[in-house]
Design a protein around this motif. Structure first.
Motif, mmCIF file in Angstrom:
data_model
loop_
_atom_site.group_PDB
_atom_site.id
_atom_site.type_symbol
_atom_site.label_atom_id
_atom_site.label_comp_id
_atom_site.label_asym_id
_atom_site.label_seq_id
_atom_site.Cartn_x
_atom_site.Cartn_y
_atom_site.Cartn_z
ATOM 1 N N SER B 9 0.826 -1.196 0.000
ATOM 2 C CA SER B 9 0.000 0.000 0.000
ATOM 3 C C SER B 9 0.872 1.263 0.000
ATOM 4 C CB SER B 9 -0.921 0.005 1.216
ATOM 5 O OG SER B 9 -0.158 -0.075 2.410
ATOM 6 N N ARG B 10 2.037 1.136 0.613
ATOM 7 C CA ARG B 10 2.971 2.256 0.622
ATOM 8 C C ARG B 10 4.384 1.725 0.462
ATOM 9 N NH1 ARG B 10 1.501 7.181 2.799
ATOM 10 N NH2 ARG B 10 -0.615 7.330 3.603
ATOM 11 N N VAL B 11 5.209 2.451 -0.276
ATOM 12 C CA VAL B 11 6.600 2.065 -0.411
ATOM 13 C C VAL B 11 7.442 3.311 -0.614
ATOM 14 C CG1 VAL B 11 6.326 1.626 -2.892
ATOM 15 C CG2 VAL B 11 8.235 0.596 -1.647
ATOM 16 N N ILE B 12 8.570 3.326 0.075
ATOM 17 C CA ILE B 12 9.550 4.399 -0.090
ATOM 18 C C ILE B 12 10.833 3.753 -0.590
ATOM 19 C CG2 ILE B 12 10.868 6.219 1.046
ATOM 20 C CD1 ILE B 12 8.641 6.368 3.140
ATOM 21 N N CYS B 13 11.382 4.285 -1.648
ATOM 22 C CA CYS B 13 12.600 3.689 -2.189
ATOM 23 C C CYS B 13 13.589 4.794 -2.565
ATOM 24 C CB CYS B 13 12.292 2.810 -3.397
ATOM 25 S SG CYS B 13 11.790 3.733 -4.857
ATOM 26 N N LYS B 14 14.826 4.395 -2.723
ATOM 27 C CA LYS B 14 15.867 5.334 -3.111
ATOM 28 C C LYS B 14 15.913 5.482 -4.625
ATOM 29 C CE LYS B 14 18.881 4.577 0.873
ATOM 30 N NZ LYS B 14 20.261 4.185 1.308
ATOM 31 N N SER B 15 16.346 6.637 -5.073
ATOM 32 C CA SER B 15 16.494 6.869 -6.505
ATOM 33 C C SER B 15 17.419 5.815 -7.114
ATOM 34 C CB SER B 15 17.086 8.256 -6.766
ATOM 35 O OG SER B 15 16.155 9.262 -6.485
ATOM 36 N N GLY B 16 17.035 5.314 -8.251
ATOM 37 C CA GLY B 16 17.841 4.339 -8.947
ATOM 38 C C GLY B 16 17.469 2.897 -8.685
ATOM 39 N N THR B 17 16.677 2.672 -7.670
ATOM 40 C CA THR B 17 16.253 1.302 -7.369
ATOM 41 C C THR B 17 14.944 0.988 -8.089
ATOM 42 O OG1 THR B 17 15.049 1.977 -5.382
ATOM 43 C CG2 THR B 17 17.372 1.395 -5.122
ATOM 44 N N SER B 18 14.563 -0.281 -8.039
ATOM 45 C CA SER B 18 13.327 -0.720 -8.686
ATOM 46 C C SER B 18 12.311 -1.144 -7.641
ATOM 47 C CB SER B 18 13.608 -1.877 -9.640
ATOM 48 O OG SER B 18 14.445 -1.456 -10.697
ATOM 49 N N VAL B 19 11.065 -0.962 -7.982
ATOM 50 C CA VAL B 19 9.979 -1.307 -7.059
ATOM 51 C C VAL B 19 8.939 -2.126 -7.806
ATOM 52 C CG1 VAL B 19 8.093 -0.385 -5.682
ATOM 53 C CG2 VAL B 19 10.299 0.772 -5.676
ATOM 54 N N TYR B 92 -0.327 4.666 -7.565
ATOM 55 C CA TYR B 92 -0.561 3.709 -8.638
ATOM 56 C C TYR B 92 -1.710 2.780 -8.238
ATOM 57 C CZ TYR B 92 3.927 5.288 -10.432
ATOM 58 O OH TYR B 92 4.946 6.059 -10.923
ATOM 59 N N ILE B 93 -2.655 2.598 -9.162
ATOM 60 C CA ILE B 93 -3.836 1.776 -8.873
ATOM 61 C C ILE B 93 -4.055 0.783 -10.010
ATOM 62 C CG2 ILE B 93 -6.263 1.773 -8.210
ATOM 63 C CD1 ILE B 93 -6.116 4.706 -7.674
ATOM 64 N N CYS B 94 -4.399 -0.437 -9.648
ATOM 65 C CA CYS B 94 -4.725 -1.426 -10.665
ATOM 66 C C CYS B 94 -6.219 -1.720 -10.636
ATOM 67 C CB CYS B 94 -3.934 -2.711 -10.462
ATOM 68 S SG CYS B 94 -4.394 -3.629 -8.978
ATOM 69 N N SER B 111 -6.566 -1.177 -3.817
ATOM 70 C CA SER B 111 -6.544 -0.080 -2.847
ATOM 71 C C SER B 111 -5.446 0.933 -3.129
ATOM 72 C CB SER B 111 -6.387 -0.634 -1.434
ATOM 73 O OG SER B 111 -5.240 -1.461 -1.364
ATOM 74 N N GLY B 112 -4.632 0.669 -4.131
ATOM 75 C CA GLY B 112 -3.623 1.639 -4.523
ATOM 76 C C GLY B 112 -2.295 1.471 -3.797
ATOM 77 N N THR B 113 -1.247 1.992 -4.417
ATOM 78 C CA THR B 113 0.106 1.979 -3.846
ATOM 79 C C THR B 113 0.680 3.380 -3.915
ATOM 80 O OG1 THR B 113 0.535 -0.313 -4.506
ATOM 81 C CG2 THR B 113 2.458 1.096 -4.081
ATOM 82 N N ARG B 114 1.028 3.897 -2.761
ATOM 83 C CA ARG B 114 1.664 5.219 -2.708
ATOM 84 C C ARG B 114 3.174 5.027 -2.804
ATOM 85 N NH1 ARG B 114 0.188 9.942 -3.790
ATOM 86 N NH2 ARG B 114 -1.679 9.688 -2.521
ATOM 87 N N LEU B 115 3.759 5.419 -3.914
ATOM 88 C CA LEU B 115 5.201 5.297 -4.126
ATOM 89 C C LEU B 115 5.862 6.647 -3.893
ATOM 90 C CD1 LEU B 115 7.821 3.916 -5.100
ATOM 91 C CD2 LEU B 115 7.112 4.487 -7.442
#
Lengths: 112, 118
Positions: B9-19, B92-94, B111-115
């Protein structure tokens, strides 16, 4: 290209009022129209689905109408409640399992 | 009714990485799923149509090499944001549609993903 517009963009009403949200679309060749509700930061909840051959659908305090020839749909909410506060989106589909085209949304706030 | 589960539902990532974001139809089979992106206070924008067993169809302006979509089974589609940048931060929502016999339920959304890319 299908374009869907919703008016008004935002609406604030006191609790208990009846209200109407409007949705218009440019291409009348639709398969169905669906109304959704979205709470902040959440996904979409389907409210009502109207097939192209239908004129209206009702669910509880909600009534949606469809005038396909004029490219319009309305969502009527009776006796509004603070819990109705959300963004309401309409979307049209040109065929079964086809992609949806969404309207711009109406942000509704129902105050005590 | 039809249920679509989206994770995380939520994800925080660093620039350059993949999610990777997963979208599952829990009680029905979906040969087609849709991926949308939503910017703050804006409506949903279709990114791509995910087709089970074949390549996804991307909307104009959406980079297919950046937003990788895999629909390997009738109940699972994944969206991978590769080499993420801060401008990819979004909601992002599917969605999927239960096309079982007699069902006219319309589209069901996850329910969506907040990236957030930092």
């Amino acid at each position: 290209k299908q374009e869907v517009t919703q008016i008004p963009a935002a609406l604030s009403v006191p609790e208990g009022e009846n209200l109407v949200l409007n949705c218009s679309f440019t291409d009348s060749a639709i398969y169905n129209l669906q109304w959704f509700r979205q709470d902040p930061g959440k996904g979409l909840t389907s409210l009502l689905l109207i097939q192209s051959s239908q004129r209206e659908q009702t669910s509880g305090r909600l009534n949606a109408s469809l005038d396909k020839s004029s490219g319009r749909s309305t969502l009527y909410i009776a006796a509004s409640q603070p819990g109705d506060s959300a963004t309401y989106l309409c979307a049209v589909s040109p065929g079964t399992a086809s992609k949806l085209t969404f309207g711009t949304g109406t942000r509704l706030q129902v105050t005590l | 009714g039809a249920v679509v589960s989206q994770h995380p539902s939520r994800v925080i990532c660093k620039s350059g990485t993949s999610v990777k974001i997963e979208c599952r139809s829990l009680d029905f089979q979906a040969t087609t799923m849709f991926w949308y992106r939503q910017f703050p206070k804006q409506s949903l924008m279709l990114m791509a149509t995910s087709n089970e067993g074949s390549k996804a169809t991307y909307e104009q302006g959406v980079e297919k090499d950046k937003f990788l979509i895999n629909h390997a089974s009738l109940t699972l589609s994944t969206l991978t944001v590769t080499s993420a940048h801060p401008e990819d931060s979004s909601f992002y929502i599917c969605s999927a549609r239960d096309q079982g016999a007699g069902r006219i339920d319309g589209y069901t959304f996850g329910s969506g993903t907040r990236l957030t890319v930092v």
